[in-house]
Enzyme design. Sequence first.
Site, PDB file in Angstrom:
ATOM      1  N   PHE A  34      22.583 101.023  63.349  1.00  0.00           N
ATOM      2  CA  PHE A  34      23.227 102.440  63.321  1.00  0.00           C
ATOM      3  C   PHE A  34      24.350 102.545  62.217  1.00  0.00           C
ATOM      4  CE2 PHE A  34      21.541 101.798  67.765  1.00  0.00           C
ATOM      5  CZ  PHE A  34      20.890 102.935  67.891  1.00  0.00           C
ATOM      6  N   LEU A  79      11.569  98.515  58.395  1.00  0.00           N
ATOM      7  CA  LEU A  79      11.702  99.827  57.935  1.00  0.00           C
ATOM      8  C   LEU A  79      13.328  99.728  57.626  1.00  0.00           C
ATOM      9  CD1 LEU A  79       9.653 102.397  60.093  1.00  0.00           C
ATOM     10  CD2 LEU A  79       8.923 100.971  58.000  1.00  0.00           C
ATOM     11  N   ALA A  81      16.929  99.417  55.963  1.00  0.00           N
ATOM     12  CA  ALA A  81      17.133  99.337  54.719  1.00  0.00           C
ATOM     13  C   ALA A  81      18.397 100.106  54.072  1.00  0.00           C
ATOM     14  CB  ALA A  81      15.822  99.861  53.810  1.00  0.00           C
ATOM     15  N   TYR A 147      17.990  99.194  43.961  1.00  0.00           N
ATOM     16  CA  TYR A 147      17.115  99.559  44.887  1.00  0.00           C
ATOM     17  C   TYR A 147      15.510  99.022  44.849  1.00  0.00           C
ATOM     18  CZ  TYR A 147      14.469 102.571  48.365  1.00  0.00           C
ATOM     19  OH  TYR A 147      13.660 103.171  49.130  1.00  0.00           O
ATOM     20  N   LYS A 151      13.030  96.229  46.361  1.00  0.00           N
ATOM     21  CA  LYS A 151      11.835  96.837  47.177  1.00  0.00           C
ATOM     22  C   LYS A 151      10.632  95.673  46.480  1.00  0.00           C
ATOM     23  CE  LYS A 151      13.123  99.674  50.058  1.00  0.00           C
ATOM     24  NZ  LYS A 151      12.814  99.341  51.677  1.00  0.00           N
ATOM     25  N   VAL A 191      15.080 116.296  48.657  1.00  0.00           N
ATOM     26  CA  VAL A 191      15.389 117.518  48.333  1.00  0.00           C
ATOM     27  C   VAL A 191      14.750 118.386  49.373  1.00  0.00           C
ATOM     28  CG1 VAL A 191      13.027 117.764  47.046  1.00  0.00           C
ATOM     29  CG2 VAL A 191      15.107 119.170  46.226  1.00  0.00           C
ATOM     30  N   ARG A 215       6.657 116.274  42.746  1.00  0.00           N
ATOM     31  CA  ARG A 215       6.575 115.152  43.386  1.00  0.00           C
ATOM     32  C   ARG A 215       5.199 115.188  44.119  1.00  0.00           C
ATOM     33  NH1 ARG A 215      10.007 114.572  40.132  1.00  0.00           N
ATOM     34  NH2 ARG A 215      12.176 113.643  40.468  1.00  0.00           N
TER      35      ARG A 215
END
Length: 308
Positions: A34, A79, A81, A147, A151, A191, A215
């Site tokens: 959290f 997931l 991260a 970052y 990954k 965005v 994108r």
Amino acid sequence: MAHFIVTGAAGFIGSHSVDCLLEAGHSVAGLDNFRTGRRENLAAALTHPQFELIEADVAAPGAVAGIAGRRPVDAIIHLAALVSVPESIANPALNFSLNIEATQQVAEAARIHGVRRVIFASSAAVYGNATQLPLAETAEMRPISPYGAAKLASEAILLGHAAAYGFVARCQRYFNVFGPRQDPSSPYSGVISIFQQRYQAGQPVTIFGDGTQSRDFISVRDVARANLLAAQATTSGVANICTGRSTSLQAIVTELARHFPGVPAPRYGDARSGDILHSLGSPEAAWRALGFRAEVSLETGLAELLGR
Ligand code: UD2
């Protein structure tokens, strides 16, 4: 029915993945500390008998292994991260812990407890500034942030461990994911989540640059389904999770504005430093390896986001 561990279960992609796995009839142990995840994202899952929420820090030594040791696990979907590129630049040590050490803990848990598959939330950020579009997985990888580097390192950790210890590792290189539950609170949030929040408040959006930047926007619903498919894969590998379609920011604004008649016209600001102009993925490897193709159109995805 298979049993899965989902790390980062209360996050944006995590909570949708949990919902998708439960809907497919599986059972899920969801982990979250959290830090950025939100309990309300799991509102539906928390009423499901096959879901268990565990408050835990994935980077803490032995935490994931402890949970994986309780009962046989078909896959760990990792997931959790630190998801913000600017935060990784401001705090590289935290990025190392949450994005590399946590992955090592997941690999260890899989090794110790014979977990068959590990699915990992990688990112288009592993490529850095692309020279040729659409990006295929064979493109050169030159991350330009802690970052992106983390990954890429995590992909290597998982693929190496998978080969050595006999599990399947799938590295999912997500492109620009959008949809309900994405947190719009930072200037570097997705965005579409920022634009949605502003339009709903009756405020104009700000376009950084001239709006021609583009994108490969993919619905979180498709991403969750790609995770479910990866959790059934039989070979290790990496795959872009993208649509293969390019959309300009201007086109996003036009489509969103259709839902908000009378909203003020967009404002224009200077292009954001470090921004890339265009990003587009090739979806072919995901199709070959997972049988995954994005199905949610941008129009449908935006309408779903707005609850229309
Ligand atoms: C995405 C990832 C990021 C990293 C990066 C690698 C998301 C949310 N971010 O960043 O984590 O992987 O790709 O290349 O997926 N913009 C505006 N107005 C605003 C906010 C943004 O014009 O109020 C522009 C922004 O300058 C950029 C475009 O919208 O040109 C998309 O921005 P973004 O932050 O959603 O995603 P991106 O591709 O920069």
